[in-house]
Scaffold this active site. Structure first.
Site, mmCIF file in Angstrom:
data_model
loop_
_atom_site.group_PDB
_atom_site.id
_atom_site.type_symbol
_atom_site.label_atom_id
_atom_site.label_comp_id
_atom_site.label_asym_id
_atom_site.label_seq_id
_atom_site.Cartn_x
_atom_site.Cartn_y
_atom_site.Cartn_z
ATOM 1 N N ILE A 132 30.251 31.256 25.161
ATOM 2 C CA ILE A 132 30.231 30.310 26.275
ATOM 3 C C ILE A 132 30.359 28.951 25.594
ATOM 4 O O ILE A 132 29.421 28.467 24.969
ATOM 5 C CB ILE A 132 28.937 30.427 27.106
ATOM 6 C CG1 ILE A 132 28.856 31.815 27.744
ATOM 7 C CG2 ILE A 132 28.912 29.333 28.178
ATOM 8 C CD1 ILE A 132 27.616 32.057 28.569
ATOM 9 N N PRO A 133 31.564 28.375 25.650
ATOM 10 C CA PRO A 133 31.942 27.298 24.720
ATOM 11 C C PRO A 133 31.371 25.912 25.019
ATOM 12 O O PRO A 133 32.096 24.970 25.328
ATOM 13 C CB PRO A 133 33.465 27.306 24.825
ATOM 14 C CG PRO A 133 33.729 27.732 26.227
ATOM 15 C CD PRO A 133 32.664 28.741 26.543
ATOM 16 N N CYS A 134 30.071 25.762 24.838
ATOM 17 C CA CYS A 134 29.448 24.459 25.035
ATOM 18 C C CYS A 134 29.924 23.445 23.990
ATOM 19 O O CYS A 134 29.845 22.241 24.216
ATOM 20 C CB CYS A 134 27.935 24.575 25.041
ATOM 21 S SG CYS A 134 27.228 25.390 23.615
ATOM 22 N N HIS A 135 30.455 23.943 22.863
ATOM 23 C CA HIS A 135 30.958 23.034 21.827
ATOM 24 C C HIS A 135 32.210 22.288 22.290
ATOM 25 O O HIS A 135 32.589 21.296 21.687
ATOM 26 C CB HIS A 135 31.251 23.808 20.530
ATOM 27 C CG HIS A 135 32.304 24.854 20.669
ATOM 28 N ND1 HIS A 135 32.034 26.102 21.213
ATOM 29 C CD2 HIS A 135 33.627 24.845 20.360
ATOM 30 C CE1 HIS A 135 33.155 26.816 21.209
ATOM 31 N NE2 HIS A 135 34.125 26.072 20.695
#
Length: 165
Positions: A132-135
């Site tokens: 889950i690409p919070c970056h």
């Protein structure tokens, strides 16, 4: 039963937590907001969801866009889940801002606006790092801000994705 598995990534040791059916957490051992868990309550075993997670991470760190996503189960408030849902729509190699996510959430809720700080809090508590690409969330000024795993890791991943987009 609860399971865990340790994965050695190029960016440091990661822990997977979950069940025989789902991945529930993926985090760097030293990241902010890492879940507290009692090691004695987890069996160290490579479950089906963990095997898919390992394939995903191996592909990702080789600079490939992963083609299969492990089954995940998210626990959190409805607000956090709505933010994490938006995170999952950010394409590989692209970024968005906390403010843009706030606008999407506000629109879905039928309200005028949503605080970027509230969105940032939910992003920072994302239980499944990288997948889950919070970056991929950056500040409105384009600066790299607020990654629970550390700004150096965020930069590494964004650079990796940009090279292999």
């Amino acid at each position: 039963m609860n399971y865990k598995y340790t994965y050695e990534s190029p960016l440091g040791t990661m822990i997977m937590l979950g069940t025989l059916t789902y991945l529930t957490d993926l985090f760097f051992v030293d990241e902010a907001h890492a879940p507290s868990y009692d090691d004695a309550e987890y069996i160290e075993q490579k479950t089906g969801p963990f095997e898919v997670t390992i394939m995903w991470l191996d592909q990702y760190f080789k600079g490939q866009k992963p083609f299969i996503t492990p089954p995940i189960q998210l626990e959190g408030t409805e607000f956090r889940k709505s933010v994490w849902s938006v995170l999952q729509t950010i394409p590989y190699g692209e970024t968005t801002t906390y403010g843009d996510i706030g606008k999407q959430i506000a629109e879905k809720q039928g309200i005028d606006k949503m605080s970027a700080q509230a969105v940032g809090g939910a992003v920072g508590h994302n239980p499944i790092s990288i997948i889950i690409p919070c970056h991929r969330v950056i500040g409105s000024n384009g600066k790299l801000t607020g990654y629970a795993g550390g700004i150096e890791r965020k930069k590494y991943m964004l650079d990796l994705e940009a090279k292999h987009k």
